[in-house]
Design a protein around this motif. Structure first.
Motif, mmCIF file in Angstrom:
data_model
loop_
_atom_site.group_PDB
_atom_site.id
_atom_site.type_symbol
_atom_site.label_atom_id
_atom_site.label_comp_id
_atom_site.label_asym_id
_atom_site.label_seq_id
_atom_site.Cartn_x
_atom_site.Cartn_y
_atom_site.Cartn_z
ATOM 1 N N SER A 167 0.831 -1.217 0.000
ATOM 2 C CA SER A 167 0.000 0.000 0.000
ATOM 3 C C SER A 167 0.865 1.267 0.000
ATOM 4 C CB SER A 167 -0.998 -0.013 1.160
ATOM 5 O OG SER A 167 -1.945 1.014 0.976
ATOM 6 N N SER A 168 0.271 2.401 0.383
ATOM 7 C CA SER A 168 0.900 3.728 0.217
ATOM 8 C C SER A 168 2.246 3.810 0.942
ATOM 9 C CB SER A 168 -0.025 4.808 0.782
ATOM 10 O OG SER A 168 -1.378 4.491 0.498
ATOM 11 N N GLU A 169 3.320 3.963 0.194
ATOM 12 C CA GLU A 169 4.646 3.837 0.810
ATOM 13 C C GLU A 169 5.120 5.104 1.528
ATOM 14 O OE1 GLU A 169 7.849 2.885 -1.903
ATOM 15 O OE2 GLU A 169 9.220 2.393 -0.256
ATOM 16 N N VAL A 170 5.085 6.240 0.817
ATOM 17 C CA VAL A 170 5.681 7.460 1.383
ATOM 18 C C VAL A 170 4.896 7.897 2.627
ATOM 19 C CG1 VAL A 170 6.212 9.890 0.921
ATOM 20 C CG2 VAL A 170 6.634 8.158 -0.841
ATOM 21 N N GLY A 171 5.633 8.136 3.713
ATOM 22 C CA GLY A 171 4.992 8.513 4.985
ATOM 23 C C GLY A 171 4.710 7.322 5.885
ATOM 24 N N ALA A 195 9.587 -1.677 -0.718
ATOM 25 C CA ALA A 195 10.420 -0.551 -0.292
ATOM 26 C C ALA A 195 11.190 -0.026 -1.499
ATOM 27 C CB ALA A 195 11.407 -0.994 0.791
ATOM 28 N N GLY A 196 11.320 1.296 -1.555
ATOM 29 C CA GLY A 196 12.062 1.889 -2.660
ATOM 30 C C GLY A 196 11.327 1.808 -3.980
ATOM 31 N N GLU A 197 9.990 1.829 -3.926
ATOM 32 C CA GLU A 197 9.163 1.965 -5.141
ATOM 33 C C GLU A 197 9.009 3.466 -5.361
ATOM 34 O OE1 GLU A 197 5.091 0.623 -4.675
ATOM 35 O OE2 GLU A 197 4.713 0.579 -6.842
ATOM 36 N N GLU A 198 8.264 4.130 -4.481
ATOM 37 C CA GLU A 198 8.214 5.598 -4.476
ATOM 38 C C GLU A 198 9.037 6.158 -3.316
ATOM 39 O OE1 GLU A 198 4.141 6.892 -4.341
ATOM 40 O OE2 GLU A 198 3.925 6.771 -6.523
ATOM 41 N N GLY A 199 9.245 5.341 -2.294
ATOM 42 C CA GLY A 199 9.949 5.778 -1.088
ATOM 43 C C GLY A 199 11.457 5.793 -1.285
ATOM 44 N N PRO A 200 12.169 6.497 -0.394
ATOM 45 C CA PRO A 200 13.624 6.692 -0.520
ATOM 46 C C PRO A 200 14.426 5.448 -0.147
ATOM 47 C CG PRO A 200 12.845 7.635 1.526
ATOM 48 C CD PRO A 200 11.612 7.153 0.790
#
Ligand SMILES: Nc1ncnc2[nH]cnc12
Ligand SMILES: [Zn+2]
Length: 316
Positions: A167-171, A195-200
């Protein structure tokens, strides 16, 4: 090349069962249950599959899952996917399911699980496809809710092999779920995480060091951190990469910019997967074919990618 890629024996390690809900099946299930979909027909629904980011996709994906209500629905969904596996010589699959997507709208956990596991059993017996189911927590929900889901699942512990995070990665960094992953591992389950799809890249570090995952789902943003690249290469940590998903969700603007072959040539254990094929325009073979067409993937590279997927299985 398509037929050659299709015939290559491969494993799929990043696939959301809810993401295999084809528009035709969605309409059929809507009719089965007297649900009115906010789309005139299959074509109008397909037209809506245009996304600027992960969240826009997830909004439609959770809405679509509302037609899945009975054990038979979950069976039909899973069976249709397994027939695709057969057609594309996917000899082994480790799919995710998102129990909270269903229990939160009143569908009992057992209904979801029974339908899926019966189809997976039939898949092994009738189609010869081996599988290992992964119970995935929704990271936009709380850790407490993930704990509740895990406790609900424990009586059915033989039905799944690992826990995951999607689900929603960032945050929603992996650290938010450290304790529930500790608990799942103490009960003998393997762990994986998106992890590391949209997130850092820091989310990939957290997945490795705090959740102790054995594979990273996506992980394409690892290239931004050279120290992380060395870790992935040295420890041969598999990345379950999803090329069509990444372009549909605009992680990369165009397939010609995808970094999977760069990762492969640097020695990262990358694999090719379809993520949510009903929404992203293709199953595993279509993902391989896109790499050939847009990046010039060779047969030798395709063989290495397929072998990586077999090597990175949790269940042998
Ligand atoms: N690509 C993806 N990333 C995160 N959560 C998902 N759920 C289904 N597909 C997903
Ligand atoms: Zn995914």
């Amino acid at each position: 090349m398509y037929d050659w890629l299709n015939a290559l024996p491969k494993a799929e390690l990043h696939l959301h069962l809810e993401g295999t809900l084809e528009p035709e099946l969605m309409f059929m299930l809507a009719e089965r249950h007297g649900v009115r979909l906010p789309f005139a027909d299959v074509e109008a629904l397909r037209q809506a599959y245009s996304f600027n980011n992960l969240q826009e996709f997830l909004d439609l994906y959770y809405q679509g899952a509302d037609v899945l209500r009975t054990e038979q629905d979950f069976y039909d969904l899973t069976w249709a996917y397994l027939l695709k596996c057969k057609e594309q010589n996917v000899v082994h699959t480790e799919p995710f399911f998102d129990p909270q997507t269903h229990t939160d709208r009143g569908i009992p956990f057992e209904v979801v699980l029974n339908g899926i596991t019966q189809a997976l059993k039939d898949g092994e017996q009738k189609l010869g496809i081996k599988s290992g189911l992964i119970l995935s927590f929704l990271r936009h929900l709380s850790e407490e809710e993930a704990f509740k889901t895990f406790e609900q699942a424990l009586p059915f512990r033989d039905a799944f092999v690992a826990v995951g995070l999607d689900s929603s990665e960032v945050g929603h960094p992996p650290s938010k779920f450290k304790r529930v992953f500790d608990r799942a591992r103490s009960e003998g389950f393997a762990a994986v995480a998106h992890a590391g799809e949209e997130g850092p890249p820091s989310y990939i570090w957290e997945a490795l060091d705090l959740l102790n995952v054995v594979r990273i789902d996506h992980g394409v943003r690892a290239v931004e951190d050279e120290r992380l690249m060395h870790r992935l290469i040295d420890q041969q940590i598999p990345l379950t990469v999803c090329p069509l998903s990444n372009t549909k969700l605009r992680v990369f603007d165009d397939m010609s910019q995808h970094n999977i072959l760069t990762l492969l040539e640097r020695g990262v254990k990358v694999t090719v997967n379809s993520d949510d094929p009903a929404y992203f325009g293709g199953y595993v073979t279509e993902n391989f074919a896109a790499l050939h067409e847009s990046l010039g993937m060779t047969e030798a590279q395709a063989k290495r990618l397929a072998q990586n997927s077999l090597d990175a299985r949790l269940v042998i």
